[in-house]
Scaffold this active site. Sequence first.
Site, PDB file in Angstrom:
ATOM      1  N   ASN A  32       1.059  -1.207  -0.068  1.00 41.39           N
ATOM      2  CA  ASN A  32      -0.052   0.059  -0.022  1.00 41.39           C
ATOM      3  C   ASN A  32       0.806   1.370  -0.037  1.00 41.39           C
ATOM      4  OD1 ASN A  32       1.029   0.048   2.474  1.00 41.39           O
ATOM      5  ND2 ASN A  32      -0.844   0.231   3.634  1.00 41.39           N
ATOM      6  N   ASP A  58      -4.012  -2.302   0.140  1.00 38.73           N
ATOM      7  CA  ASP A  58      -3.939  -2.659   1.416  1.00 38.73           C
ATOM      8  C   ASP A  58      -4.234  -4.083   1.950  1.00 38.73           C
ATOM      9  OD1 ASP A  58      -4.405  -0.816   4.796  1.00 38.73           O
ATOM     10  OD2 ASP A  58      -3.967  -2.892   4.302  1.00 38.73           O
ATOM     11  N   SER A 124      10.857 -11.631  13.528  1.00 38.91           N
ATOM     12  CA  SER A 124      12.220 -10.649  13.981  1.00 38.91           C
ATOM     13  C   SER A 124      12.970 -11.399  15.134  1.00 38.91           C
ATOM     14  CB  SER A 124      11.409  -9.381  14.321  1.00 38.91           C
ATOM     15  OG  SER A 124      12.286  -8.647  15.153  1.00 38.91           O
ATOM     16  N   TYR A 148       4.945  -4.203  18.753  1.00 40.41           N
ATOM     17  CA  TYR A 148       5.442  -4.527  17.605  1.00 40.41           C
ATOM     18  C   TYR A 148       6.005  -6.211  17.708  1.00 40.41           C
ATOM     19  CZ  TYR A 148       9.083  -5.755  14.211  1.00 40.41           C
ATOM     20  OH  TYR A 148       9.957  -6.489  13.418  1.00 40.41           O
ATOM     21  N   LYS A 152       4.710 -10.010  16.225  1.00 45.14           N
ATOM     22  CA  LYS A 152       5.466 -11.009  15.393  1.00 45.14           C
ATOM     23  C   LYS A 152       5.391 -12.391  16.503  1.00 45.14           C
ATOM     24  CE  LYS A 152       7.246  -8.418  12.448  1.00 45.14           C
ATOM     25  NZ  LYS A 152       6.903  -8.676  11.067  1.00 45.14           N
ATOM     26  N   TYR A 176      14.691 -11.922  11.594  1.00 46.53           N
ATOM     27  CA  TYR A 176      15.594 -11.417  11.202  1.00 46.53           C
ATOM     28  C   TYR A 176      16.448 -10.618  12.296  1.00 46.53           C
ATOM     29  CZ  TYR A 176      12.668 -10.428   7.135  1.00 46.53           C
ATOM     30  OH  TYR A 176      11.628 -10.585   6.107  1.00 46.53           O
ATOM     31  N   PHE A 177      17.632 -10.556  12.299  1.00 47.10           N
ATOM     32  CA  PHE A 177      18.244  -9.928  13.230  1.00 47.10           C
ATOM     33  C   PHE A 177      18.509  -8.238  12.897  1.00 47.10           C
ATOM     34  CE2 PHE A 177      19.478 -12.654  16.760  1.00 47.10           C
ATOM     35  CZ  PHE A 177      18.853 -13.539  16.090  1.00 47.10           C
ATOM     36  N   GLY A 291      13.580   0.050  26.213  1.00 48.11           N
ATOM     37  CA  GLY A 291      13.095  -0.987  25.281  1.00 48.11           C
ATOM     38  C   GLY A 291      14.307  -1.823  24.787  1.00 48.11           C
TER      39      GLY A 291
END
Length: 331
Positions: A32, A58, A124, A148, A152, A176-177, A291
């Site tokens: 999108n 979307d 992630s 977030y 995941k 993913y790193f 965080g």
Amino acid sequence: MNILVTGGVGYIGAHTCVALLEAGHQVIIADNLCNSKVETLDRIRQITNKELTFYEVDITNELSLNNIFLSHYIDGVIHLAGFKAVGESIEKPLSYYYNNIVSTMLLAKACQKYGVRRFVFSSSATVYGDNEVPFIETMKLLPTTNPYGETKVMSERILTDIAKANPSWAVALLRYFNPVGAHESGLIGESPNGVPNNIMPYITQVAKGRLEKLKIFGSDYPTEDGTGIRDYIHVMDLAEGHVAALNNITEGVHIYNLGTGRGISVLELIEAFEKANGIKIPYEIVGRRPGDVASCYADVSNAKRKLGWIAKRDIFTMCRDAWRFENRYKE
Ligand code: WQD
């Protein structure tokens, strides 16, 4: 194979589409454009000299999504579309849960409806939470520090349960790193809107003189030089990891860390960038960012053993390619 790539115009997406096209797959993109630019499509075509199909949709719009499945025979999907800013997810949890979870569910629902069995998901390293490093796929996940990361974890769980109930499904969860760098052509790369959250685009903008200096978030971590350690992986290695996962996908659920297995501190990254590009990066040490974890890097033996994939590009290549894109892109 005919592969539907959601979020295929984005930073990871564009590089993944280049790798897919170069591996001989047909690519259909659904994006999108909320966090990417349409001119990237021509740059993918320019790099690969191949055609691709693009739908500006979307994928939380079920009708638009189903129209794509009705218009093409799809062999597999790679689901990259999603909001991905950790800090923003803390401020806007509902939009993160809605967008990231509904898109995963509607895509899985369409796959079920139209008989698509191969599903590669962009996950992630954030899902590991504050586990001990190196992170291993079989580890018990600990709560993450942000919505977030939770989207995941939840998406992985939804896809795992669907695969358990439907043994013909073949699901690859790619954790993913820290993806950094850009395609060697300098035509595609990471161009975040506004001031970058992630360190590498911030460094390249300091090198370019667009930002005054890098703020290092904390130098009192329990690491060798006190700064945060991460497993930076070249975005093209990451892209090639998706092709390896797709080409070797089998029934069931398979989890793969996509990293280099090497932890690099913020100060080491700055030093590598300065050495690779001959540019000084001024910085100031400030307080920790909420965080952040001290250390995050991968055990990469699973992807090597089962996919025959390892990251090949070193940190200097990552820094050179990131800098080339910043220069060429901003021309
Ligand atoms: C890297 C290191 C910072 C900026 C995030 C997400 C992760 C993934 C990648 C989506 C840390 C330090 C950073 C700065 C700094 N995103 N830093 N000054 O936070 O490891 O990972 O992006 O999948 O899910 O969590 O990446 O690049 O923000 O930080 O000192 O201006 O650089 O403290 O040690 P991060 P990052």
